[in-house]
Design a protein around this motif. Structure first.
Motif, PDB file in Angstrom:
ATOM      1  N   MET A   1       0.831  -1.192   0.000  1.00 41.73           N
ATOM      2  CA  MET A   1       0.000   0.000   0.000  1.00 41.73           C
ATOM      3  C   MET A   1       0.876   1.257   0.000  1.00 41.73           C
ATOM      4  O   MET A   1       1.981   1.263   0.540  1.00 41.73           O
ATOM      5  CB  MET A   1      -0.907   0.025   1.235  1.00 41.73           C
ATOM      6  N   ARG A   2       0.382   2.287  -0.609  1.00 43.32           N
ATOM      7  CA  ARG A   2       1.017   3.612  -0.544  1.00 43.32           C
ATOM      8  C   ARG A   2       0.321   4.371   0.591  1.00 43.32           C
ATOM      9  O   ARG A   2      -0.868   4.681   0.491  1.00 43.32           O
ATOM     10  CB  ARG A   2       0.859   4.323  -1.881  1.00 43.32           C
ATOM     11  N   ILE A   3       1.065   4.651   1.650  1.00 47.76           N
ATOM     12  CA  ILE A   3       0.476   5.141   2.895  1.00 47.76           C
ATOM     13  C   ILE A   3       0.997   6.533   3.212  1.00 47.76           C
ATOM     14  O   ILE A   3       2.215   6.773   3.228  1.00 47.76           O
ATOM     15  CB  ILE A   3       0.796   4.187   4.063  1.00 47.76           C
ATOM     16  N   PHE A   4       0.096   7.449   3.481  1.00 46.40           N
ATOM     17  CA  PHE A   4       0.415   8.802   3.946  1.00 46.40           C
ATOM     18  C   PHE A   4       0.304   8.778   5.462  1.00 46.40           C
ATOM     19  O   PHE A   4      -0.784   8.625   6.013  1.00 46.40           O
ATOM     20  CB  PHE A   4      -0.574   9.796   3.343  1.00 46.40           C
ATOM     21  N   PHE A   5       1.431   8.896   6.133  1.00 48.57           N
ATOM     22  CA  PHE A   5       1.495   8.740   7.587  1.00 48.57           C
ATOM     23  C   PHE A   5       1.855  10.086   8.207  1.00 48.57           C
ATOM     24  O   PHE A   5       2.932  10.619   7.973  1.00 48.57           O
ATOM     25  CB  PHE A   5       2.556   7.694   7.949  1.00 48.57           C
ATOM     26  N   THR A   6       0.960  10.646   9.022  1.00 45.20           N
ATOM     27  CA  THR A   6       1.262  11.919   9.660  1.00 45.20           C
ATOM     28  C   THR A   6       1.832  11.679  11.060  1.00 45.20           C
ATOM     29  O   THR A   6       1.426  10.759  11.761  1.00 45.20           O
ATOM     30  CB  THR A   6       0.015  12.805   9.789  1.00 45.20           C
ATOM     31  N   PHE A  19       7.681   0.217  11.061  1.00 48.21           N
ATOM     32  CA  PHE A  19       7.129  -1.134  10.998  1.00 48.21           C
ATOM     33  C   PHE A  19       6.356  -1.345   9.702  1.00 48.21           C
ATOM     34  O   PHE A  19       6.504  -2.386   9.035  1.00 48.21           O
ATOM     35  CB  PHE A  19       6.224  -1.378  12.200  1.00 48.21           C
ATOM     36  N   LEU A  20       5.529  -0.376   9.320  1.00 54.98           N
ATOM     37  CA  LEU A  20       4.744  -0.525   8.089  1.00 54.98           C
ATOM     38  C   LEU A  20       5.650  -0.606   6.874  1.00 54.98           C
ATOM     39  O   LEU A  20       5.389  -1.385   5.948  1.00 54.98           O
ATOM     40  CB  LEU A  20       3.762   0.634   7.961  1.00 54.98           C
ATOM     41  N   ALA A  21       6.724   0.173   6.876  1.00 52.13           N
ATOM     42  CA  ALA A  21       7.672   0.100   5.764  1.00 52.13           C
ATOM     43  C   ALA A  21       8.334  -1.272   5.716  1.00 52.13           C
ATOM     44  O   ALA A  21       8.556  -1.829   4.635  1.00 52.13           O
ATOM     45  CB  ALA A  21       8.713   1.202   5.898  1.00 52.13           C
ATOM     46  N   GLN A  22       8.624  -1.829   6.873  1.00 52.40           N
ATOM     47  CA  GLN A  22       9.240  -3.157   6.924  1.00 52.40           C
ATOM     48  C   GLN A  22       8.294  -4.244   6.430  1.00 52.40           C
ATOM     49  O   GLN A  22       8.751  -5.318   6.016  1.00 52.40           O
ATOM     50  CB  GLN A  22       9.695  -3.451   8.355  1.00 52.40           C
ATOM     51  N   GLN A  23       7.000  -3.974   6.485  1.00 55.06           N
ATOM     52  CA  GLN A  23       6.017  -4.937   5.967  1.00 55.06           C
ATOM     53  C   GLN A  23       5.862  -4.831   4.453  1.00 55.06           C
ATOM     54  O   GLN A  23       5.062  -5.564   3.859  1.00 55.06           O
ATOM     55  CB  GLN A  23       4.656  -4.731   6.638  1.00 55.06           C
ATOM     56  N   GLY A  24       6.613  -3.944   3.825  1.00 59.16           N
ATOM     57  CA  GLY A  24       6.586  -3.815   2.381  1.00 59.16           C
ATOM     58  C   GLY A  24       5.760  -2.662   1.854  1.00 59.16           C
ATOM     59  O   GLY A  24       5.637  -2.497   0.632  1.00 59.16           O
ATOM     60  N   HIS A  25       5.181  -1.859   2.733  1.00 59.14           N
ATOM     61  CA  HIS A  25       4.380  -0.722   2.291  1.00 59.14           C
ATOM     62  C   HIS A  25       5.277   0.470   1.967  1.00 59.14           C
ATOM     63  O   HIS A  25       6.373   0.626   2.516  1.00 59.14           O
ATOM     64  CB  HIS A  25       3.377  -0.326   3.375  1.00 59.14           C
ATOM     65  N   GLN A  26       4.804   1.334   1.084  1.00 58.49           N
ATOM     66  CA  GLN A  26       5.494   2.591   0.786  1.00 58.49           C
ATOM     67  C   GLN A  26       4.915   3.654   1.702  1.00 58.49           C
ATOM     68  O   GLN A  26       3.725   3.973   1.629  1.00 58.49           O
ATOM     69  CB  GLN A  26       5.305   2.989  -0.674  1.00 58.49           C
ATOM     70  N   PRO A  38      15.752   5.369   6.285  1.00 51.35           N
ATOM     71  CA  PRO A  38      15.926   5.179   4.846  1.00 51.35           C
ATOM     72  C   PRO A  38      14.754   4.480   4.165  1.00 51.35           C
ATOM     73  O   PRO A  38      14.590   4.605   2.943  1.00 51.35           O
ATOM     74  CB  PRO A  38      17.202   4.330   4.747  1.00 51.35           C
ATOM     75  N   GLY A  39      13.920   3.782   4.933  1.00 49.37           N
ATOM     76  CA  GLY A  39      12.782   3.093   4.348  1.00 49.37           C
ATOM     77  C   GLY A  39      11.519   3.922   4.273  1.00 49.37           C
ATOM     78  O   GLY A  39      10.500   3.459   3.754  1.00 49.37           O
ATOM     79  N   VAL A  40      11.568   5.150   4.802  1.00 48.66           N
ATOM     80  CA  VAL A  40      10.389   6.015   4.865  1.00 48.66           C
ATOM     81  C   VAL A  40      10.719   7.351   4.209  1.00 48.66           C
ATOM     82  O   VAL A  40      11.776   7.934   4.471  1.00 48.66           O
ATOM     83  CB  VAL A  40       9.954   6.243   6.329  1.00 48.66           C
ATOM     84  N   SER A  41       9.832   7.851   3.372  1.00 49.34           N
ATOM     85  CA  SER A  41      10.018   9.153   2.739  1.00 49.34           C
ATOM     86  C   SER A  41       9.547  10.260   3.678  1.00 49.34           C
ATOM     87  O   SER A  41       8.447  10.163   4.247  1.00 49.34           O
ATOM     88  CB  SER A  41       9.230   9.231   1.430  1.00 49.34           C
ATOM     89  N   ASP A  42      10.352  11.289   3.852  1.00 54.94           N
ATOM     90  CA  ASP A  42       9.983  12.422   4.692  1.00 54.94           C
ATOM     91  C   ASP A  42       9.474  13.578   3.842  1.00 54.94           C
ATOM     92  O   ASP A  42      10.045  13.900   2.791  1.00 54.94           O
ATOM     93  CB  ASP A  42      11.196  12.918   5.501  1.00 54.94           C
ATOM     94  N   LEU A  43       8.386  14.184   4.297  1.00 49.92           N
ATOM     95  CA  LEU A  43       7.811  15.337   3.616  1.00 49.92           C
ATOM     96  C   LEU A  43       7.372  16.337   4.677  1.00 49.92           C
ATOM     97  O   LEU A  43       6.538  16.009   5.531  1.00 49.92           O
ATOM     98  CB  LEU A  43       6.616  14.912   2.761  1.00 49.92           C
TER      99      LEU A  43
END
Length: 300
Positions: A1-6, A19-26, A38-43
């Motif tokens: 899933m492509r997830i927007f995480f605030t 954890f969600l990134a480690q499960q294969g989610h973007q 490194p597994g999570v994009s920062d915005l």
């Protein structure tokens, strides 16, 4: 899933986003402070600015998305960002920041067609944690049907956010799940903080003697993302046992004399009921302070 995480840089958020990134989610972390994983994009996004929220939710998350024919849509929003307690700012901005940011996030998500929103509510909604003086639950164990009548600005904001979420769900039919998260505990805090709790259970009265391990909180959010079709729901989130060594009977006798008990409870069972999360989501917490510290009762 492509997830927007605030709020993915906060105490709870950094563990769950990772954890969600480690499960294969973007995962895109929308926060004022970068997570730096490194597994999570920062915005960088100010969630109290509705224009920024819409722009971020409709935009790119990573440079490699430039190679796509069009900007992909987010599959889900996980909203953890908030002023996380009282006494960090004045009461009025605590309330305003939490309520406005939540409205902006859910409005933008639903108007952009995102069909799954998971948002962080709080144990404080039950009016015990940040009460002036002592407040006891109306009954035990505390489940999601227990009245939510808090007196502090933080918990008021969380109750308002639940009303906002329920209204947007009614308007759109999206799945919107609220998590009444108990006191968040990182694994290193067992050795640092729990010896005091085991020695003096009164330290945990305001948390209804409960807690949630960050690893189990990650599992809970993941289950919310995997289970569809529930509409609007709120869930208590806690570990299966209490954060003290005293038994349920001992805690009831000392702290909850006269408080009705609605069902038989286990010897160490949490007073912060997670039955609903178990039944509807398959939530199955795996961690406990007992994995790290010896139970003082066994040494007696």
């Amino acid at each position: 899933m492509r997830i927007f995480f605030t709020g993915g840089s906060g105490k709870a958020g950094k563990h769950v986003a990772t954890f969600l990134a480690q499960q294969g989610h973007q995962v895109t972390n929308a926060d004022l402070v970068p997570l730096g994983d490194p597994g999570v994009s920062d915005l960088k996004v100010d969630l109290t600015d509705v224009g920024q929220v819409y722009s971020a939710l409709a935009g790119l998350a990573r440079m490699n998305e430039l190679e796509l024919a069009s900007v992909p849509a987010y599959d889900a929003v996980v909203h953890f960002a908030a002023v996380p307690a009282i006494l960090l700012t004045a009461d009025a901005p605590t309330f305003a920041t939490n309520v406005v940011s939540t409205y902006n996030v859910i409005e933008a998500a639903t108007r952009l067609g995102i069909r799954k929103v998971v948002f962080a509510s709080s144990e404080t909604t039950y009016g015990v944690c940040f009460a002036q003086g002592e407040r006891r639950p109306q009954y035990l164990p505390v489940d999601e049907e227990h009245p939510t009548v808090p007196e502090d600005s933080y918990a008021m904001s969380k109750v308002a956010n639940e009303v906002t979420a329920r209204s947007f769900q009614a308007r759109t039919g999206a799945d919107i799940y609220g998590l009444r998260i108990n006191n968040v505990i990182e694994p290193h805090e067992y050795a640092e903080s729990f010896p005091a709790y085991l020695a003096d259970p009164a330290l945990r009265r305001r948390n209804i003697f409960a807690y949630i391990d960050t690893r189990d909180l990650g599992q809970m959010v993941h289950r919310c993302l995997e289970v569809d079709g529930l509409g609007y729901e709120v869930f208590n989130v806690a570990n299966a046992d209490m954060s003290v060594a005293a038994t349920t009977d001992e805690v009831r006798e000392r702290f909850y004399d006269g408080v009705p008990v609605t069902r038989e409870m286990g010897r160490d069972e949490t007073f912060y009921s997670i039955d609903k999360a178990r039944e509807l989501l398959g939530f199955d917490p795996q961690h406990s302070w007992r994995d790290v510290l010896p139970d003082p009762r066994a040494q007696a």
